[in-house]
Scaffold this active site. Structure first.
Site, mmCIF file in Angstrom:
data_model
loop_
_atom_site.group_PDB
_atom_site.id
_atom_site.type_symbol
_atom_site.label_atom_id
_atom_site.label_comp_id
_atom_site.label_asym_id
_atom_site.label_seq_id
_atom_site.Cartn_x
_atom_site.Cartn_y
_atom_site.Cartn_z
ATOM 1 N N LYS A 128 -11.754 0.073 0.324
ATOM 2 C CA LYS A 128 -11.774 1.505 0.132
ATOM 3 C C LYS A 128 -11.332 1.778 -1.296
ATOM 4 O O LYS A 128 -10.657 0.947 -1.913
ATOM 5 C CB LYS A 128 -10.943 2.219 1.181
ATOM 6 C CG LYS A 128 -9.523 1.783 1.337
ATOM 7 C CD LYS A 128 -8.933 2.526 2.533
ATOM 8 C CE LYS A 128 -7.451 2.313 2.630
ATOM 9 N NZ LYS A 128 -7.089 1.423 3.741
ATOM 10 N N ASP B 140 -6.249 2.457 -3.030
ATOM 11 C CA ASP B 140 -7.462 2.473 -2.204
ATOM 12 C C ASP B 140 -7.615 3.754 -1.376
ATOM 13 O O ASP B 140 -8.660 4.017 -0.825
ATOM 14 C CB ASP B 140 -7.568 1.213 -1.313
ATOM 15 C CG ASP B 140 -6.354 0.984 -0.446
ATOM 16 O OD1 ASP B 140 -5.400 1.787 -0.518
ATOM 17 O OD2 ASP B 140 -6.355 -0.015 0.309
ATOM 18 N N ARG B 141 -6.538 4.573 -1.297
ATOM 19 C CA ARG B 141 -6.650 5.823 -0.547
ATOM 20 C C ARG B 141 -6.827 7.010 -1.479
ATOM 21 O O ARG B 141 -6.444 6.937 -2.647
ATOM 22 C CB ARG B 141 -5.379 6.078 0.261
ATOM 23 C CG ARG B 141 -5.135 5.055 1.318
ATOM 24 C CD ARG B 141 -3.927 5.449 2.133
ATOM 25 N NE ARG B 141 -3.734 4.464 3.193
ATOM 26 C CZ ARG B 141 -3.148 4.709 4.335
ATOM 27 N NH1 ARG B 141 -2.670 5.906 4.581
ATOM 28 N NH2 ARG B 141 -3.028 3.760 5.246
ATOM 29 N N SER C 230 0.798 -1.222 0.000
ATOM 30 C CA SER C 230 0.000 0.000 0.000
ATOM 31 C C SER C 230 0.835 1.278 0.000
ATOM 32 O O SER C 230 1.622 1.494 -0.907
ATOM 33 C CB SER C 230 -0.962 -0.038 1.177
ATOM 34 O OG SER C 230 -1.859 1.026 1.076
ATOM 35 N N HIS C 231 0.708 2.070 1.064
ATOM 36 C CA HIS C 231 1.366 3.381 1.092
ATOM 37 C C HIS C 231 2.832 3.299 1.534
ATOM 38 O O HIS C 231 3.500 4.323 1.605
ATOM 39 C CB HIS C 231 0.601 4.292 2.042
ATOM 40 C CG HIS C 231 0.409 3.674 3.393
ATOM 41 N ND1 HIS C 231 -0.505 2.677 3.634
ATOM 42 C CD2 HIS C 231 1.054 3.876 4.552
ATOM 43 C CE1 HIS C 231 -0.421 2.302 4.887
ATOM 44 N NE2 HIS C 231 0.516 3.010 5.477
ATOM 45 N N ASP D 72 -1.581 1.217 -3.730
ATOM 46 C CA ASP D 72 -2.506 0.231 -4.295
ATOM 47 C C ASP D 72 -3.856 0.824 -4.676
ATOM 48 O O ASP D 72 -4.800 0.086 -4.983
ATOM 49 C CB ASP D 72 -2.687 -0.951 -3.334
ATOM 50 C CG ASP D 72 -3.250 -0.527 -1.993
ATOM 51 O OD1 ASP D 72 -3.049 0.633 -1.590
ATOM 52 O OD2 ASP D 72 -3.899 -1.358 -1.330
ATOM 53 N N ASP E 220 -2.898 6.286 -3.347
ATOM 54 C CA ASP E 220 -1.708 5.650 -2.768
ATOM 55 C C ASP E 220 -1.197 4.483 -3.612
ATOM 56 O O ASP E 220 -1.693 4.250 -4.715
ATOM 57 C CB ASP E 220 -2.002 5.194 -1.328
ATOM 58 C CG ASP E 220 -2.916 3.991 -1.281
ATOM 59 O OD1 ASP E 220 -3.737 3.824 -2.205
ATOM 60 O OD2 ASP E 220 -2.828 3.195 -0.321
#
Ligand code: VG1
Ligand code: CO
Length: 544
Positions: A377, A282-283, A113-114, A280, A278
């Site tokens: 998300k 989702d943010r 992710s992030h 992946d 981000d």
């Protein structure tokens, strides 16, 4: 293709955190490390014989190696069909979309992710279930238990598969489909939002916007949706080519790490709307010209306006937020007379409520927002929601947010992160505050009176599962809150997160800087935890 049984030794550190298993790349490169985790997941699912799964990732370093490993293991374990995003690309929300649309049994998302990527950076793997959502705690715990006794795995000697073109092929009895990872997701967005209206906005020369994919997975999605389908000028997109090391950046869309976008949006003549996502996808971070939208406000505002959007025109059923997320959403739920749930941090806790049809919109303070269209998300969904809303309201981002505060009140909110703190010290800080709960209850610090001090626990109303120790809360008489918890996504040392919230209902007092409005709470938290002295830090690593 003959399945081969490879002998290995169990690892003791494969318990998934807030969102999957995350470690330094070097850890995943250790012999059998990834394989053992994948086999443990297959075992926890009682085998994958005859099942259909998806796999893809955020394009980070080691993504392609891990994919080939998973493909071979899936074939050897009897998977019937595997769907793989072309070039190994698949955003987290798109994975959720694919699993649901094609009724798959689940999927692996390869992402940290992030967290930063590259050979010295982080790698991660998470498993999503048949509902398209992150594996619930019951399953992640089962995977961990399996990993503690995993002494081998099944794989094959088959060569790597070319993932650069869409294709359908066979690996032994397993069907392999390499598919366009963008199309189904973009189609879903077109069902929810008014693409004609948004296209008019994006093509209006008086409107200008800027989207920063941070060299991560949403680049190809943004090209397809904003430029190809909605006709936005190509120059609206920043950093839209996924890179294995995210261009050396930290693909976390906040005011510190999304510096390219922040530079553009806080300059003179800034665009009207700016957004970033981000690693992946989702943010999301949403900005107006010289204006930051706090994610807690964003989810509240989205819930309050959902009925204006095509996909939610019949209204929304209920809403939910993670515990540290501000109570701005609760005020909206009260006005709409719908249920509002408070869950622990992590998207997996929304899954049961979404599946039971109890909620439509949910979000986290950590730049995560989504709805029941998926079980993850969804960064681009939030960006499209904002664009659709701006097109309808014909107002600036700042005007829309101000209007919301005037109607529902403002929840001043901030999160302070202290990253890479010595784990022992971080635990000590949390434990000491917990030990003082009884003493603190009823204490007054100037105008601030603590009415409740506890460690948040959550009883899932759908399956009755209890999740304890989800974050320390100090709740005040005037509805202010201080929350302290340890991150479950970092890979070196510990990250301490402090969250501050203060409710302001007086209309004339809604335009302060959040850090200023929250100063008394910030000072109190630092005093009570002695955090600066114990960590040796003079200020947080990141302030949101
Ligand atoms: C963080 C956030 C949390 C989010 C999680 C995964 O977890 O606080 O709200 O769900 O990251 O997001 P933690 O345990 O570090 O606070 V992501 O974009 O990594 O999938
Ligand atoms: Co993410």
């Amino acid at each position: 293709m003959e399945p081969k049984n490879i002998t290995s030794k169990p690892f003791t550190d494969q318990r998934p955190g807030t969102s999957g298993l995350r470690k330094k790349v070097a850890v995943f490169q250790e012999p059998h490390y990834l394989e053992n985790f994948v086999q443990s997941t297959f075992n926890a699912l009682d085998g994958v014989q005859g099942k259909k799964i998806a796999v893809g990732g955020d394009g980070r370093f080691y993504n392609l190696n891990a994919l080939q490993t998973i493909i071979r293991m899936a074939a050897a374990n009897g998977v019937k069909k595997i769907l793989i995003g072309q070039n190994g690309i698949l955003s987290t929300p798109a994975a959720s979309c694919i699993i649901r649309k094609y009724k798959l049994d689940g999927g692996f998302i390869l992402s940290a992710s992030h967290n930063p990527g590259g050979p010295q950076g982080d790698f991660g793997i998470k498993f999503n279930s048949a509902n398209g959502g992150p594996a619930p705690e019951k399953l992640t715990e089962k995977i961990f238990q399996e990993s503690l006794t995993c002494e081998g795995y099944l794989t094959t000697d088959s060569p790597d598969i070319d993932l650069s073109q869409p294709a359908t092929l066979e690996l032994g009895p397993m069907q392999v489909e390499i598919f366009d990872p963008v199309k189904d997701y973009a189609d879903l967005m077109a069902e929810i939002f008014d693409f004609d209206l948004i296209a008019k906005l994006l093509q209006n020369p008086k409107f200008n916007f800027c989207f920063d994919a941070m060299h991560a997975v949403t680049g190809p999605y943004a090209q397809e949706i904003f430029v190809k389908r909605l006709g936005a000028p190509a120059k609206s997109l920043l950093n839209c080519t996924p890179k294995p090391d995210f261009g050396g950046g930290h693909p976390d869309p906040n005011l510190k790490y999304a510096e390219d976008l922040v530079k553009v949006m806080f300059a003179d003549n800034a665009p009207i709307f700016g957004a970033a996502s981000d690693g992946d996808g989702d943010r999301n971070m949403v900005l107006g010209g010289n204006f930051f939208v706090n994610p807690s406000d964003s989810v509240a505002l989205i819930a309050a306006n959902a009925h204006l959007i095509k996909g939610y025109k019949n209204g929304i059923k209920g809403v939910a937020r993670s515990m540290p997320t501000s109570c701005a959403l609760d005020a909206v739920a009260q006005a709409l007379n719908i249920e509002c749930f408070e869950t622990p941090t992590g998207w997996k806790f929304f899954g049961n409520l979404l599946d039971a049809g109890r909620l439509s919109i949910c979000g986290e303070e950590s730049f995560g927002t989504s709805s029941d269209h998926l079980r993850e998300k969804d960064g681009l969904w939030a960006v499209l929601f904002w664009l659709n809303l701006i097109a309808l309201k014909k107002m600036s981002v700042k005007e829309i947010v101000n209007e919301h505060w005037q109607r529902f009140g403002r929840n001043y909110y901030s999160r302070h992160d202290y990253e890479e703190v010595d784990s022992k010290i971080a635990k000590q800080i949390v434990n000491r505050l917990r030990e003082r709960f009884t003493e603190l209850k009823g204490c007054k610090f100037g105008p601030l009176e603590i009415t409740q001090a506890d460690d948040f626990s959550y009883l899932d109303p759908i399956d009755g599962e209890l999740s304890e120790n989800q974050g320390l809360r100090l709740l005040f008489k005037d509805k202010s809150r201080i929350i302290l918890r340890l991150s479950g996504t970092g890979t070196s040392g510990a990250t301490l997160r402090l969250y501050f919230e203060k409710v302001e209902e007086e209309k004339a007092k809604m335009n302060l800087d959040a850090q200023v409005a929250l100063t008394p709470l910030i000072t109190l938290a630092e005093d009570l935890t002695n955090l600066k002295k114990l960590t040796g830090r003079s200020e947080p690593t990141v302030i949101t």
